[in-house]
Design a protein around this motif. Sequence first.
Motif, PDB file in Angstrom:
ATOM      1  N   THR A  29       0.834  -1.202   0.000  1.00  0.00           N
ATOM      2  CA  THR A  29       0.000   0.000   0.000  1.00  0.00           C
ATOM      3  C   THR A  29       0.867   1.251   0.000  1.00  0.00           C
ATOM      4  O   THR A  29       2.060   1.204   0.348  1.00  0.00           O
ATOM      5  N   PHE A  30       0.246   2.378  -0.355  1.00  0.00           N
ATOM      6  CA  PHE A  30       0.963   3.650  -0.293  1.00  0.00           C
ATOM      7  C   PHE A  30       1.322   3.985   1.154  1.00  0.00           C
ATOM      8  O   PHE A  30       2.397   4.520   1.428  1.00  0.00           O
ATOM      9  N   GLU A  31       0.417   3.668   2.080  1.00  0.00           N
ATOM     10  CA  GLU A  31       0.687   3.942   3.491  1.00  0.00           C
ATOM     11  C   GLU A  31       1.963   3.238   3.942  1.00  0.00           C
ATOM     12  O   GLU A  31       2.800   3.824   4.652  1.00  0.00           O
ATOM     13  N   GLU A  32       2.136   1.985   3.540  1.00  0.00           N
ATOM     14  CA  GLU A  32       3.319   1.223   3.931  1.00  0.00           C
ATOM     15  C   GLU A  32       4.587   1.779   3.283  1.00  0.00           C
ATOM     16  O   GLU A  32       5.655   1.797   3.893  1.00  0.00           O
ATOM     17  N   ALA A  33       4.463   2.248   2.046  1.00  0.00           N
ATOM     18  CA  ALA A  33       5.612   2.850   1.378  1.00  0.00           C
ATOM     19  C   ALA A  33       6.039   4.142   2.080  1.00  0.00           C
ATOM     20  O   ALA A  33       7.232   4.380   2.312  1.00  0.00           O
ATOM     21  N   PHE A  34       5.066   4.986   2.434  1.00  0.00           N
ATOM     22  CA  PHE A  34       5.375   6.213   3.177  1.00  0.00           C
ATOM     23  C   PHE A  34       6.017   5.884   4.524  1.00  0.00           C
ATOM     24  O   PHE A  34       6.986   6.522   4.937  1.00  0.00           O
ATOM     25  N   GLU A  35       5.473   4.888   5.206  1.00  0.00           N
ATOM     26  CA  GLU A  35       5.975   4.533   6.532  1.00  0.00           C
ATOM     27  C   GLU A  35       7.413   4.019   6.445  1.00  0.00           C
ATOM     28  O   GLU A  35       8.227   4.271   7.347  1.00  0.00           O
ATOM     29  N   ALA A  36       7.748   3.308   5.381  1.00  0.00           N
ATOM     30  CA  ALA A  36       9.101   2.795   5.213  1.00  0.00           C
ATOM     31  C   ALA A  36      10.116   3.931   5.121  1.00  0.00           C
ATOM     32  O   ALA A  36      11.229   3.829   5.647  1.00  0.00           O
ATOM     33  N   VAL A  37       9.719   5.029   4.479  1.00  0.00           N
ATOM     34  CA  VAL A  37      10.604   6.190   4.384  1.00  0.00           C
ATOM     35  C   VAL A  37      10.649   6.924   5.724  1.00  0.00           C
ATOM     36  O   VAL A  37      11.718   7.337   6.191  1.00  0.00           O
ATOM     37  N   LYS A  38       9.495   7.052   6.338  1.00  0.00           N
ATOM     38  CA  LYS A  38       9.408   7.771   7.610  1.00  0.00           C
ATOM     39  C   LYS A  38      10.250   7.111   8.696  1.00  0.00           C
ATOM     40  O   LYS A  38      10.865   7.785   9.531  1.00  0.00           O
ATOM     41  N   THR A  39      10.304   5.781   8.698  1.00  0.00           N
ATOM     42  CA  THR A  39      11.049   5.041   9.727  1.00  0.00           C
ATOM     43  C   THR A  39      12.491   4.771   9.325  1.00  0.00           C
ATOM     44  O   THR A  39      13.207   4.077  10.044  1.00  0.00           O
ATOM     45  N   ALA A  40      12.907   5.298   8.156  1.00  0.00           N
ATOM     46  CA  ALA A  40      14.281   5.157   7.659  1.00  0.00           C
ATOM     47  C   ALA A  40      14.610   3.738   7.211  1.00  0.00           C
ATOM     48  O   ALA A  40      15.779   3.406   7.009  1.00  0.00           O
ATOM     49  N   ASP A  41      13.581   2.882   7.057  1.00  0.00           N
ATOM     50  CA  ASP A  41      13.839   1.575   6.450  1.00  0.00           C
ATOM     51  C   ASP A  41      14.271   1.772   4.999  1.00  0.00           C
ATOM     52  O   ASP A  41      15.069   1.009   4.458  1.00  0.00           O
ATOM     53  N   CYS A  42      13.713   2.809   4.367  1.00  0.00           N
ATOM     54  CA  CYS A  42      14.120   3.216   3.023  1.00  0.00           C
ATOM     55  C   CYS A  42      14.488   4.697   3.064  1.00  0.00           C
ATOM     56  O   CYS A  42      13.876   5.475   3.808  1.00  0.00           O
ATOM     57  N   GLN A  43      15.470   5.078   2.275  1.00  0.00           N
ATOM     58  CA  GLN A  43      15.921   6.471   2.282  1.00  0.00           C
ATOM     59  C   GLN A  43      15.039   7.373   1.418  1.00  0.00           C
ATOM     60  O   GLN A  43      14.926   8.567   1.669  1.00  0.00           O
TER      61      GLN A  43
END
Length: 281
Positions: free
Chosen positions: A34-48
Amino acid sequence: MSTRRIAFQGELGANSHEACSTYFPDHQPVPHATFEEAFEAVKTADCQLGMIPVENSIAGRVADVHHLLPSSGLKILAEKFKPIHFQLMANPGVKLEDVRTASSMAIALGQCRKTIRRLKLKTEAVGDTAGAARMLAQNPDPTRAAISPALAAEIYGLEILARDIEDEHHNTTRFLVMTADKQPQPPPFTAPCITSFIFRVRNLPAALYKALGGFATNGVNMTKLESYQEDGAWTATFFYAEVDGRPEDRGLALAFEELGFFSERFEVLGVYPADPFRTRG
């Protein structure tokens, strides 16, 4: 392999995956459901970084994205325009004349109507273009094909039977590149820029008209203005807008000052270089 990662919504082989690989080849693309999960991955620094589609030249605005932008806490770092091409692919050894059914995301099927009609194919809608390719690879069927990006054929071991089957070859999707950096490095001073922002006007008569007046009187070109509801509330309408220039420009600074006077919330989401694609003929 690079330790830097870039999040996208969809499955491996999707158009968003292709965009990640095209514009950030030094980042590892990471799929999210989901888009929510993609945003969260960036927010938590799992992805840059995050690669998020916001609009398509044929289908229009991508649903569910605009209301996530301000609530994500992320900033827009860049915009990227990607031409969209669809390929008709099947299991190895399958002949085009054997195919009876094509599966893909409904919007992709709609953008390939002419080829589907010419080949007299039945259609089956699935949730993701790359997912159609993955399912076909997992369940081989000589009478079926998938309509997906070329990268999906490479990933799932399918063969392309017909290339670039989209009805409109100018089909283009605009992506925003997101970062958790609260103050990303500003774009070069000489580069044409876009400023994205959201606002909610105060409860005053003609507030929206008054809030936007400063952009006209100060010669600021507004390229986008869209409304959306936050948290399902009908009484509080937010607006997402984009303008040419940067907040330091005198005209835009004055326009923002006037906007702020008539708004109860105002936030700049990003200042970033305008993609050269905008000026192509």
